[in-house]
Design a protein around this motif. Structure first.
Motif, short mmCIF file in Angstrom:
data_model
loop_
_atom_site.label_atom_id
_atom_site.label_comp_id
_atom_site.label_asym_id
_atom_site.label_seq_id
_atom_site.Cartn_x
_atom_site.Cartn_y
_atom_site.Cartn_z
N ILE A 227 0.71 -1.04 -0.15
CA ILE A 227 -0.17 -0.08 0.14
C ILE A 227 0.77 0.96 0.15
CG2 ILE A 227 -1.73 1.18 1.42
CD1 ILE A 227 -2.92 -1.12 2.36
N SER A 228 0.74 2.03 -0.99
CA SER A 228 1.59 3.20 -1.12
C SER A 228 0.64 4.45 -1.19
CB SER A 228 2.54 3.23 -2.32
OG SER A 228 3.49 2.36 -2.07
N LEU B 275 3.37 -3.23 5.72
CA LEU B 275 2.29 -3.96 6.07
C LEU B 275 2.52 -5.01 7.31
CD1 LEU B 275 0.56 -4.37 2.53
CD2 LEU B 275 0.16 -2.80 4.31
N ARG B 276 3.73 -5.41 7.56
CA ARG B 276 3.76 -6.19 8.75
C ARG B 276 3.45 -5.55 9.90
NH1 ARG B 276 7.66 -10.63 8.28
NH2 ARG B 276 8.42 -11.02 6.35
N ALA C 254 0.60 -9.44 4.79
CA ALA C 254 1.90 -9.80 4.91
C ALA C 254 2.14 -11.23 5.54
CB ALA C 254 2.16 -8.63 6.28
N PRO C 255 3.28 -11.77 5.57
CA PRO C 255 3.89 -12.87 5.75
C PRO C 255 3.48 -13.17 7.28
CG PRO C 255 5.60 -12.05 4.74
CD PRO C 255 4.66 -11.02 4.99
N PRO C 256 2.81 -14.28 7.55
CA PRO C 256 2.61 -14.66 8.91
C PRO C 256 3.72 -14.58 9.79
CG PRO C 256 1.74 -16.23 7.51
CD PRO C 256 2.67 -15.39 6.88
N ALA C 257 3.45 -14.40 11.25
CA ALA C 257 4.58 -14.34 12.23
C ALA C 257 5.41 -15.62 12.03
CB ALA C 257 4.14 -14.05 13.57
N GLN C 258 6.54 -15.30 12.11
CA GLN C 258 7.65 -16.64 12.33
C GLN C 258 7.73 -17.42 11.00
OE1 GLN C 258 6.44 -18.98 15.73
NE2 GLN C 258 7.40 -17.59 17.17
#
Length: 333
Positions: free
Chosen positions: A166-167, A189-190, A231-235
């Motif tokens: 998102i920008s 986004l994280r 965003a990539p999931p945690a861990q």
């Protein structure tokens, strides 16, 4: 013979009745358990939605501070109004001073750039972006500061990184209604995703009757027919690969609806879930629990009733066989 027939019938009746009772008990107990799970999910969704709103309002406030910072505006105009630009400008005093100013608000941003009115990057905290073209339509959301808090932002896949992005681009004015260029921010986004991360359940919570693990996540469309995590999931590993996600809840939410229901998640697992569309980011917030976990206590209760009935059935059968054996023993003279 009649005694044996009676005990066999009693055994079968006991087994049949315990089966029916266990099934009815299981089904009747599921309703309150589902209602309790949904009530808990509604509370969790509201809390996470409030955290997202608080996070976004904080970032909007920081962006406003940046655009009202005289030093930032002065340095930005110096760069934007320069007659020529080259990569050597990355290490110029003006660029370094601007980077220093921007460090105070960098936590929620992947990068901050200055764009010409034609969308050419002439400054960026991400030096790899220098001289790149960043479209001010379709991908980047171009808007005024007063519109930022409530305007839906474009969600897209970055062609360079391959990541959901998102920008936003806000104009920098050199005079009344005269734009010198744009102040563009690529949101992290994280950090947005961190607002809805579920805490790991404590051992005490795991032992509570009726407790079930809850999964919360944000999804958005990267194309007309494909959705993925924002965003990539945690861990997750550094080379995490985004995969398409699809479920009834995801489709309904991304169509602008909010609701709850019983459906299969993206992995084909039956869940009870609640979903909410977040127009600011064109994303969907989902909170789900596996039906298997929610109904665990009712399933255990029904199984215990069936096991008790099966045991009584076996005892009845054994009693009948024992009595029949005694009745058929020969009478010694």
């Amino acid at each position: 013979m009649k005694n044996r027939s009676f005990w066999i019938k009693l055994s079968v009746a006991t087994l049949a009745s315990s089966s029916v009772i266990s099934l009815v008990t299981y089904l009747l107990a599921n309703g309150p358990l589902a209602a309790k799970a949904l009530a808990n999910q509604r509370t969790i969704l509201q809390e996470k939605q409030a955290r997202i709103e608080q996070w976004w309002q904080g970032e909007v406030k920081d962006i406003g501070k940046d655009l009202r910072n005289p030093k930032l505006v002065e340095n930005s105009l110096t760069i934007l109004q320069a007659k020529r630009h080259s990569r050597a400008d990355i290490n110029s005093a003006t660029s370094l001073a601007l980077e220093a100013i921007l460090t105070s608000h960098q936590i929620n941003r992947n990068s901050v750039s200055l764009l010409t009115k034609g969308g050419i990057v002439v400054f960026s905290t991400d030096h790899d972006k220098y001289a790149a073209y960043q479209p001010l339509k379709n991908t980047t959301t171009s808007l005024e500061l007063q519109e930022l808090a409530s305007t839906p932002l474009n969600f897209f896949t970055n062609s360079n990184t391959g990541l959901p992005s998102i920008s936003v681009a806000l104009p920098i004015y050199v005079g009344p209604k005269k734009k010198a260029g744009f102040f563009a921010i690529d949101l992290n986004l994280r950090k947005l995703n961190n607002q809805i991360v579920d805490p790991a359940p404590s051992s005490k919570d795991a032992q509570l009757p009726g407790s079930s693990p809850i999964k919360s996540y944000l999804v958005a469309r990267t194309s007309l027919d494909q959705a993925t995590f924002i965003a990539p999931p945690a861990q997750s590993p550094p080379d995490y690969e985004f995969k398409p996600l699809d479920s009834v809840g995801i489709r309904k939410a991304l169509d602008g609806n909010s609701g709850e229901g019983f459906y299969l998640n993206s992995e084909g697992v039956p869940v009870i879930g609640i979903y909410q569309y977040l127009p600011n980011f064109r994303t969907a917030l989902l909170v789900e629990s596996r039906q298997k976990d929610i109904y665990a206590s009712s399933r255990t209760m029904g199984l215990q009733i069936f096991e008790a009935g099966a045991l009584l059935s076996l005892l009845s059968l054994g009693m009948g066989l024992l009595i029949d054996r005694k009745d058929n023993q020969p009478i010694e003279p």
